[in-house]
Design an enzyme around this catalytic site. Structure first.
Site, PDB file in Angstrom:
ATOM      1  N   ASP A  30     -57.362  16.901   5.667  1.00 20.98           N
ATOM      2  CA  ASP A  30     -58.491  16.114   6.159  1.00 20.98           C
ATOM      3  C   ASP A  30     -58.766  14.971   5.179  1.00 20.98           C
ATOM      4  OD1 ASP A  30     -61.044  16.851   8.284  1.00 20.98           O
ATOM      5  OD2 ASP A  30     -61.425  15.369   6.693  1.00 20.98           O
ATOM      6  N   ILE A  31     -59.049  13.796   5.712  1.00 21.49           N
ATOM      7  CA  ILE A  31     -59.283  12.606   4.875  1.00 21.49           C
ATOM      8  C   ILE A  31     -60.596  12.717   4.092  1.00 21.49           C
ATOM      9  CG2 ILE A  31     -60.565  11.145   6.520  1.00 21.49           C
ATOM     10  CD1 ILE A  31     -58.593   8.873   5.772  1.00 21.49           C
ATOM     11  N   HIS A 100     -58.460  20.298  17.482  1.00 23.73           N
ATOM     12  CA  HIS A 100     -58.004  20.582  16.120  1.00 23.73           C
ATOM     13  C   HIS A 100     -58.773  21.754  15.539  1.00 23.73           C
ATOM     14  CE1 HIS A 100     -61.260  17.587  15.993  1.00 23.73           C
ATOM     15  NE2 HIS A 100     -61.655  18.146  14.851  1.00 23.73           N
ATOM     16  N   HIS A 102     -60.032  23.355  11.896  1.00 21.10           N
ATOM     17  CA  HIS A 102     -60.231  23.089  10.475  1.00 21.10           C
ATOM     18  C   HIS A 102     -59.931  24.384   9.714  1.00 21.10           C
ATOM     19  CE1 HIS A 102     -62.875  19.383  10.935  1.00 21.10           C
ATOM     20  NE2 HIS A 102     -63.008  19.913  12.143  1.00 21.10           N
TER      21      HIS A 102
END
Ligand code: 5GP
Ligand code: ZN
Length: 115
Positions: A30-31, A100, A102
Protein backbone atom coordinates in the site's frame (compact mmCIF):
# COMPACT_ATOMS: atom_id res chain seq x y z
CA UNK A 1 -11.04 -0.99 -16.86
CA UNK A 2 -9.52 2.17 -18.31
CA UNK A 3 -9.72 4.51 -15.38
CA UNK A 4 -9.07 2.06 -12.59
CA UNK A 5 -5.90 2.77 -10.59
CA UNK A 6 -5.45 -0.87 -9.63
CA UNK A 7 -5.89 -2.11 -13.23
CA UNK A 8 -3.13 0.39 -14.16
CA UNK A 9 -0.95 -1.01 -11.36
CA UNK A 10 -1.50 -4.56 -12.63
CA UNK A 11 -0.56 -3.54 -16.18
CA UNK A 12 2.50 -1.64 -14.95
CA UNK A 13 1.26 1.77 -16.16
CA UNK A 14 1.43 2.92 -12.55
CA UNK A 15 4.50 1.65 -10.68
CA UNK A 16 4.09 -0.31 -7.46
CA UNK A 17 6.14 -2.45 -5.11
CA UNK A 18 4.95 -5.89 -6.20
CA UNK A 19 5.13 -8.64 -3.61
CA UNK A 20 3.36 -11.47 -5.44
CA UNK A 21 1.71 -12.28 -8.74
CA UNK A 22 0.22 -15.26 -10.49
CA UNK A 23 -2.28 -15.65 -13.31
CA UNK A 24 -5.23 -14.60 -11.15
CA UNK A 25 -3.92 -12.69 -8.15
CA UNK A 26 -1.64 -9.65 -7.74
CA UNK A 27 -0.26 -8.17 -4.49
CA UNK A 28 1.66 -4.98 -3.76
CA UNK A 29 2.56 -2.68 -0.88
CA UNK A 30 0.00 0.00 0.00
CA UNK A 31 1.30 3.47 -0.91
CA UNK A 32 0.08 4.88 2.41
CA UNK A 33 0.69 2.11 4.96
CA UNK A 34 -1.17 2.24 8.27
CA UNK A 35 0.83 -0.63 9.76
CA UNK A 36 4.40 -1.97 9.36
CA UNK A 37 2.96 -4.61 7.01
CA UNK A 38 0.26 -3.25 4.71
CA UNK A 39 -0.17 -5.22 1.51
CA UNK A 40 -3.06 -5.11 -0.94
CA UNK A 41 -4.12 -8.41 -2.51
CA UNK A 42 -6.29 -8.06 -5.61
CA UNK A 43 -7.74 -10.12 -8.44
CA UNK A 44 -6.20 -9.37 -11.86
CA UNK A 45 -9.70 -9.32 -13.27
CA UNK A 46 -11.53 -6.07 -12.57
CA UNK A 47 -14.30 -6.69 -10.03
CA UNK A 48 -15.53 -3.47 -8.41
CA UNK A 49 -16.67 -4.62 -4.99
CA UNK A 50 -17.43 -7.74 -3.02
CA UNK A 51 -21.08 -7.07 -3.92
CA UNK A 52 -20.14 -8.08 -7.46
CA UNK A 53 -18.85 -11.58 -6.75
CA UNK A 54 -20.85 -14.69 -7.54
CA UNK A 55 -20.41 -18.46 -7.34
CA UNK A 56 -18.06 -18.24 -10.36
CA UNK A 57 -15.59 -16.36 -8.14
CA UNK A 58 -15.42 -19.02 -5.44
CA UNK A 59 -12.04 -20.31 -6.56
CA UNK A 60 -10.65 -16.80 -7.05
CA UNK A 61 -11.71 -15.71 -3.56
CA UNK A 62 -10.17 -18.88 -2.14
CA UNK A 63 -6.92 -18.05 -3.90
CA UNK A 64 -7.03 -14.52 -2.50
CA UNK A 65 -7.25 -15.98 1.00
CA UNK A 66 -4.47 -18.51 0.36
CA UNK A 67 -2.13 -15.86 -1.08
CA UNK A 68 -2.92 -13.56 1.86
CA UNK A 69 -2.03 -16.12 4.50
CA UNK A 70 1.13 -17.06 2.61
CA UNK A 71 2.18 -13.39 2.47
CA UNK A 72 1.48 -13.12 6.21
CA UNK A 73 3.85 -16.04 6.73
CA UNK A 74 6.53 -14.54 4.47
CA UNK A 75 6.33 -11.23 6.36
CA UNK A 76 6.59 -13.00 9.73
CA UNK A 77 3.24 -11.88 11.07
CA UNK A 78 1.44 -15.23 10.88
CA UNK A 79 2.27 -16.24 14.45
CA UNK A 80 1.79 -12.78 15.97
CA UNK A 81 -1.48 -12.24 14.19
CA UNK A 82 -2.76 -9.88 11.57
CA UNK A 83 -5.93 -8.58 9.97
CA UNK A 84 -7.38 -9.19 6.53
CA UNK A 85 -9.88 -6.48 5.57
CA UNK A 86 -12.13 -6.02 2.56
CA UNK A 87 -13.91 -2.66 2.55
CA UNK A 88 -17.11 -2.39 0.53
CA UNK A 89 -18.89 0.74 -0.65
CA UNK A 90 -19.11 4.21 0.76
CA UNK A 91 -19.90 3.46 4.39
CA UNK A 92 -17.47 0.55 4.33
CA UNK A 93 -14.70 3.03 3.49
CA UNK A 94 -13.88 1.67 0.03
CA UNK A 95 -11.99 4.32 -1.94
CA UNK A 96 -10.68 2.30 -4.88
CA UNK A 97 -13.38 0.53 -6.89
CA UNK A 98 -11.36 -2.62 -7.63
CA UNK A 99 -11.89 -5.39 -5.10
CA UNK A 100 -8.93 -5.67 -2.74
CA UNK A 101 -8.01 -7.20 0.60
CA UNK A 102 -5.77 -5.29 3.00
CA UNK A 103 -3.23 -7.46 4.85
CA UNK A 104 -2.36 -5.51 8.00
CA UNK A 105 0.09 -6.47 10.71
CA UNK A 106 3.29 -5.83 12.58
CA UNK A 107 1.66 -3.86 15.39
CA UNK A 108 -1.25 -4.42 17.76
CA UNK A 109 -4.38 -3.54 15.80
CA UNK A 110 -6.81 -2.94 18.64
CA UNK A 111 -10.48 -3.84 18.83
CA UNK A 112 -12.87 -5.09 16.21
CA UNK A 113 -11.90 -3.78 12.75
CA UNK A 114 -10.41 -0.55 14.15
CA UNK A 115 -7.28 0.93 12.63
P1 5GP B 1 -9.79 1.26 0.32
O1 5GP B 1 -9.99 2.51 1.12
O2 5GP B 1 -10.41 1.38 -1.05
O3 5GP B 1 -10.16 0.00 1.03
O4 5GP B 1 -8.22 1.14 0.13
C1 5GP B 1 -7.53 1.68 -0.95
C2 5GP B 1 -6.07 1.63 -0.60
O5 5GP B 1 -5.32 1.82 -1.78
C3 5GP B 1 -5.62 2.71 0.39
O6 5GP B 1 -5.06 2.10 1.55
C4 5GP B 1 -4.59 3.52 -0.40
O7 5GP B 1 -3.50 3.94 0.38
C5 5GP B 1 -4.17 2.55 -1.50
N1 5GP B 1 -3.78 3.19 -2.74
C6 5GP B 1 -4.46 4.15 -3.42
N2 5GP B 1 -3.80 4.51 -4.53
C7 5GP B 1 -2.67 3.74 -4.55
C8 5GP B 1 -1.58 3.65 -5.48
O8 5GP B 1 -1.50 4.34 -6.50
N3 5GP B 1 -0.60 2.75 -5.18
C9 5GP B 1 -0.64 1.96 -4.06
N4 5GP B 1 0.38 1.13 -3.87
N5 5GP B 1 -1.66 2.02 -3.18
C10 5GP B 1 -2.65 2.91 -3.42
ZN1 ZN C 1 -9.60 -2.39 -11.88
Amino acid sequence: MENCIFCKIISGKIPSKVVYEDEEVFAFHDINPIAPVHILIIPRKHISTINDIGPEHRDLMGRLALVSKELARQHNIDERGYRLVINCGEEGGQEVQHLHAHLLGGRPLGGVASN
